[in-house]
Design a protein around this motif. Structure first.
Motif, short mmCIF file in Angstrom:
data_model
loop_
_atom_site.label_atom_id
_atom_site.label_comp_id
_atom_site.label_asym_id
_atom_site.label_seq_id
_atom_site.Cartn_x
_atom_site.Cartn_y
_atom_site.Cartn_z
N VAL A 155 -0.76 -0.90 -22.69
CA VAL A 155 -0.35 -0.53 -21.34
C VAL A 155 -0.92 0.84 -21.00
CG1 VAL A 155 1.76 -1.90 -21.37
CG2 VAL A 155 1.82 0.52 -22.08
N ALA A 156 -1.12 1.06 -19.72
CA ALA A 156 -1.49 2.37 -19.22
C ALA A 156 -0.22 3.02 -18.67
CB ALA A 156 -2.55 2.26 -18.13
N SER A 157 0.25 4.04 -19.34
CA SER A 157 1.41 4.78 -18.85
C SER A 157 0.88 5.79 -17.84
CB SER A 157 2.10 5.49 -20.03
OG SER A 157 3.26 6.16 -19.59
N ALA A 158 1.09 5.50 -16.54
CA ALA A 158 0.30 6.14 -15.50
C ALA A 158 1.14 6.82 -14.42
CB ALA A 158 -0.62 5.11 -14.85
N VAL A 159 0.53 7.84 -13.84
CA VAL A 159 1.04 8.50 -12.65
C VAL A 159 -0.12 8.58 -11.64
CG1 VAL A 159 2.76 9.88 -13.87
CG2 VAL A 159 0.46 10.80 -13.53
N GLU A 160 0.23 8.87 -10.39
CA GLU A 160 -0.82 9.05 -9.37
C GLU A 160 -0.33 10.04 -8.33
OE1 GLU A 160 -1.15 7.61 -5.82
OE2 GLU A 160 1.01 7.82 -6.09
N THR A 161 -1.26 10.59 -7.56
CA THR A 161 -0.93 11.71 -6.68
C THR A 161 -0.68 11.35 -5.23
OG1 THR A 161 -3.30 12.18 -6.31
CG2 THR A 161 -2.21 13.31 -8.16
N LEU A 162 -1.39 10.39 -4.66
CA LEU A 162 -1.30 10.14 -3.22
C LEU A 162 0.09 9.72 -2.79
CD1 LEU A 162 -2.66 9.93 -0.44
CD2 LEU A 162 -3.37 7.59 -1.04
N PHE A 163 0.72 8.86 -3.56
CA PHE A 163 2.06 8.38 -3.23
C PHE A 163 3.15 9.08 -4.06
CE2 PHE A 163 -0.88 4.86 -2.21
CZ PHE A 163 -0.59 4.72 -0.86
N ASP A 164 2.78 10.18 -4.66
CA ASP A 164 3.73 11.01 -5.41
C ASP A 164 4.46 10.25 -6.52
OD1 ASP A 164 3.14 13.31 -3.88
OD2 ASP A 164 4.53 12.66 -2.31
N VAL A 165 3.72 9.45 -7.25
CA VAL A 165 4.31 8.77 -8.41
C VAL A 165 4.18 9.72 -9.59
CG1 VAL A 165 4.24 6.74 -9.89
CG2 VAL A 165 3.69 6.53 -7.46
N ASN A 166 5.22 10.53 -9.78
CA ASN A 166 5.18 11.58 -10.80
C ASN A 166 5.79 11.16 -12.13
OD1 ASN A 166 4.04 13.51 -8.95
ND2 ASN A 166 6.07 13.64 -7.99
#
Length: 286
Positions: A155-166
């Motif tokens: 699995v990729a334990s992931a975050v992203e910035t545009l939708f503020d998935v911190n």
């Protein structure tokens, strides 16, 4: 631990499909009247269906302006693979306006790899006519469709910035186990934006790693995410890391970062224009 590690990292084509160009002409040196030699098509793209047998040869037609006498014309042959070969000449029979040049295809062609053959006829120094350089050459782009077989490799334990998935979310990480390119791995984040924001199920983000699991590049400049932003500044969302906009795909150990741009288009098949900065960072958890 995942949160701390990611936060720290954030800081740092049986049936053939043809596609051809317009025909051209090649003018030989004068005898009693100018002679014309030409490949009937300057370029072709041939894609063999995945379930079809690869042919052992492919014929290319060469034409001439008049059919007087038997003539042998030199051909320069270049290929991207030793599996595709061809003679150094093509012969016109007396009375014939066309000749067949045969490209030989040996066993060993792999589905999913693009093969290219380039043929050319020499421009005579004393030719009466001068023509476009394209009309003296022929290019065959040859491949067999590859049906990819995907397997989950973690699995990729992931975050992203545009939708503020911190806070990290786990996204299935897949590998194309039958990818034929030596030293290269085709990988996939499966429906990442479905896990990020609940939209885009079935729309994946594909990328390449080398054989050491290091980041190489995204599979395409733009990949549709399945997300639609409403409003005057909205549109269909495409993610990419094009260098023209400062994007990059990098890795260190089991951490990966896709620092790029979210592009917007008027339809899911449209051409996106860069709109927002977007970064996806993930840890490969095996």
């Amino acid at each position: 631990m995942k949160i701390n590690k990611i936060t720290a990292y954030l800081g740092a084509m049986a049936a053939f499909a043809f596609a051809s160009c317009s025909e051209g002409q090649y003018w030989d040196g004068p005898s009693q009247e100018p002679q014309v030699y030409a490949f009937e098509k300057p370029a072709e793209t041939v894609s063999i269906p995945a379930d079809a047998q690869i042919p052992s040869s492919y014929d290319v037609t060469v034409s001439r302006g008049n059919n007087s006498g038997e003539v042998t014309i030199p051909v320069d042959f270049k290929s991207s693979s030793p599996l595709m070969t061809g003679p150094a000449e093509v012969k016109f029979a007396a009375g014939s306006n066309t000749a067949t040049y045969t490209i030989n295809i040996a066993d060993g062609i792999k589905a999913g790899i693009d093969y290219r053959v380039q043929l050319s006829l020499a421009q005579p120094e004393d030719g009466e006519e001068k023509v476009s350089e394209d009309n003296l050459t022929y290019t065959l782009n040859f491949s067999q469709v590859l049906v990819l077989k995907w397997e989950q490799v973690g699995v990729a334990s992931a975050v992203e910035t545009l939708f503020d998935v911190n806070s990290p979310v786990d996204i299935p990480l897949l590998k194309a186990v039958n990818w034929p390119v030596d030293g290269q791995q085709l990988m996939r984040l499966e429906s990442p934006y479905y896990y990020f924001v609940g939209e885009g199920q079935g729309y994946n983000i594909d990328f390449y790693l080398n054989d050491k699991d290091e980041a190489v590049s995204m599979r395409q400049d733009w990949q549709y995410t399945g997300v639609l932003l409403s409003g005057a500044d909205g549109g269909y969302c495409f993610f990419g890391t094009p260098a023209a906009y400062g994007g990059q795909f990098i890795s260190e150990g089991d951490m990966y970062q896709m620092a790029g741009v979210m592009g917007l288009a008027s339809s899911p098949t449209g051409t996106p224009s860069p709109a927002y900065n977007e970064t996806i960072t993930f840890q490969w958890v095996r």
